[in-house]
Design a protein around this motif. Structure first.
Motif, PDB file in Angstrom:
ATOM      1  N   PRO A  76       0.813  -1.237   0.000  1.00 13.47           N
ATOM      2  CA  PRO A  76       0.000   0.000   0.000  1.00 13.47           C
ATOM      3  C   PRO A  76       0.834   1.270   0.000  1.00 13.47           C
ATOM      4  O   PRO A  76       0.398   2.302  -0.531  1.00 13.47           O
ATOM      5  N   ARG A 202      -5.598  -1.742  -3.235  1.00 13.13           N
ATOM      6  CA  ARG A 202      -4.660  -1.468  -2.150  1.00 13.13           C
ATOM      7  C   ARG A 202      -3.866  -0.184  -2.362  1.00 13.13           C
ATOM      8  O   ARG A 202      -3.408   0.427  -1.384  1.00 13.13           O
ATOM      9  N   ILE A 203      -3.686   0.217  -3.628  1.00 13.72           N
ATOM     10  CA  ILE A 203      -2.847   1.395  -3.882  1.00 13.72           C
ATOM     11  C   ILE A 203      -3.641   2.589  -4.411  1.00 13.72           C
ATOM     12  O   ILE A 203      -3.078   3.661  -4.587  1.00 13.72           O
ATOM     13  N   PHE A 208      -6.918   1.504   0.061  1.00 14.51           N
ATOM     14  CA  PHE A 208      -5.883   2.524   0.188  1.00 14.51           C
ATOM     15  C   PHE A 208      -6.391   3.720   0.991  1.00 14.51           C
ATOM     16  O   PHE A 208      -5.635   4.322   1.773  1.00 14.51           O
ATOM     17  N   LEU A 211      -5.776   3.370   4.655  1.00 16.87           N
ATOM     18  CA  LEU A 211      -4.395   3.663   5.047  1.00 16.87           C
ATOM     19  C   LEU A 211      -4.177   5.168   5.155  1.00 16.87           C
ATOM     20  O   LEU A 211      -3.604   5.657   6.142  1.00 16.87           O
TER      21      LEU A 211
END
Length: 477
Positions: A76, A202-203, A208, A211
């Motif tokens: 991430p 996730r990115i 994401f 995060l």
């Protein structure tokens, strides 16, 4: 009402008149597929792809670093790193000076993450960290110098600037997740089973965002870990063994590149690192994410190749048919949504989604009827030709040199050849109603997966709560 009846009759007469207007014939459409421009060179063990097209003196450079050895827990943070590089101070420039210098002399230097399907491997994908630049040929030296400046001297420990970037990223992603809810829902639903979508979530997706939210709200406690992770990622990613180069230019522009790449590689990281790997947390979650808005975005995804069906050009025609016929009539006209559509890709991934939709359960029922619609599809030659023209028109959009280079690069990494693209085009141009009908089992295989995700208002989501494995706010706080 006499006026309404007259208007209806006028509309019917107009449609009948349109049917008499001559259409293009299939034979009038160009048979040849697009050309790929992938001249493959090797520079001291590094693959350099030259996309040899006339660019009027402009070079389009991509330095692509394979991230296959990045440990799972750092995946991430690559989404953070791409937004930090080029936007923090370096040894010789403040970030403002760096931005101004680059944009005064080039068309920009940007970092991003690209993901490509791996042919014959449904369990993984190729994940590349890319540095892209656009410049006049005589600025190649300057571009390579600036990229080295960014990679080798960026101040990744500037806490104040990092927090500013994290806050900006969080705000921007929050807006995108909400405003483009259809894309958000599709990515999330596909992440339950697709390596590419799982990584992208996730990115750049909902995963994401969680995060970024944590980093922003708890920055003082998290900043040391963040800085450490970014510094470690630099050593994992920017290594000469990870590098592939893609360059769109003519022969004149390409001539000095190999020497510059050889010199550039000598300044990349050589620190010893322990190789890691990504771990995909596949799970069919069928989530709903609540927003404060009054509309829904309803996605249903699946994969037909893992059910034993092959990709065919007829799926391109089906996409057009759904968007302008079945889905348009049932989701847009009758259902009141602002938009709808579907997509079917090589590798088998498929999605159907609605945009700014007042419904949830009704929309999913419409999706489930696609199989019957396809099985019972009928069309004469004129109608089939109209669908084929609509399909080909989307493929034959004129391409800029940059677009030709990007298409060639994508085909190279995904293992797509000119022969494969010609086969797809032939399947489109030769398609009959029977070829569409034959897609019914494939469609039903996708629908049977029931991989769904909805982004929508709390009342509508709660009303259909039995459809979901979990319900949570899209944006917390």
């Amino acid at each position: 009402d006499t006026k309404e009846l007259a208007a209806y009759q006028e509309e019917e007469e107009s449609e009948e008149a349109l049917e008499t207007i001559p259409l293009l014939k299939r034979s009038d459409i160009k048979r040849e597929s697009i050309k790929l421009y992938n001249d493959e060179h090797e520079v001291d063990g590094t693959t350099v792809l030259h996309h040899n097209v006339f660019t009027n003196g402009i070079g389009y450079l991509s330095l692509l670093f394979d991230t296959k050895n990045v440990p799972n827990d750092l995946i991430p943070y690559m989404g953070v790193l791409k937004s930090v590089l080029g936007y923090v101070d370096t040894e010789h420039y403040t970030y403002g000076e760096l931005f101004n210098e680059i944009n005064a002399q080039t068309g920009g230097i940007n970092c991003g993450l690209q993901v490509f399907r791996i042919p014959e491997n449904d369990d993984d994908c190729r994940r590349m960290f890319g540095i892209r630049a656009k410049f006049l040929y005589d600025k190649l030296d300057f571009v390579m110098k600036m990229i080295e400046e960014i990679l080798n001297t960026s101040r990744l420990d500037d806490e104040k600037r990092l927090h500013e970037i994290i806050s900006s990223m969080k705000s921007g992603l929050q807006n995108r997740l909400s405003s483009a809810g259809n894309a958000t829902a599709v990515m999330r639903a596909a992440s339950y089973y697709s390596p590419m979508s799982n990584f992208q979530d996730r990115i750049a997706g909902i995963g994401f965002y969680q995060l970024l939210k944590d980093l922003d709200e708890n920055f003082d406690e998290k900043k040391a870990e963040l800085i450490k992770n970014l510094q470690i990622l630099m050593k994992y990613i920017f290594r000469k063994e990870n590098l592939t180069v893609s360059y769109t230019a003519d022969e004149t522009g390409y001539a000095p590149l190999e020497e510059k790449i050889a010199a550039f590689k000598e300044n990349l990281y050589t620190d010893e690192v322990e190789p890691g790997s990504i771990v995909y947390d596949f799970e069919q979650k069928n989530e709903a994410f609540q927003t404060s808005g009054q509309v829904q975005y309803v996605a249903l995804c699946g994969n037909f190749e893992r059910e034993g069906y092959d990709y065919t050009g007829a799926l391109r025609i089906l996409r057009v048919m759904l968007s302008y016929d079945y889905l348009w009539i049932n989701i847009r006209v009758k259902g009141g949504a602002y938009g709808c559509g579907g997509a079917f890709g090589r590798g088998g991934n498929a999605c159907i989604s609605s945009y700014r939709d007042p419904n949830v359960g009704r929309t999913l029922e419409v999706y489930r009827g696609i199989g019957d619609y396809v099985r019972n599809f009928e069309a004469d030659e004129r109608q089939m030709t109209k669908y084929i023209i609509g399909t080909i028109s989307g493929k034959d959009v004129p391409k800029t040199p940059q677009m030709k280079g990007n298409a060639s690069k994508g085909a190279y990494f995904c293992g797509v050849t000119e022969e494969m693209m010609q086969k797809e085009r032939d399947e489109i141009l030769n398609a009959q109603a029977e070829d569409i009908q034959a897609l019914a089992p494939l469609i039903e295989a996708i629908l049977s997966d029931e991989e769904i995700c909805v982004v929508g208002s709390e009342p509508k989501v709660q009303k259909e709560e039995t459809l979901f494995g979990s319900i949570s706010p899209l944006i917390n706080g």
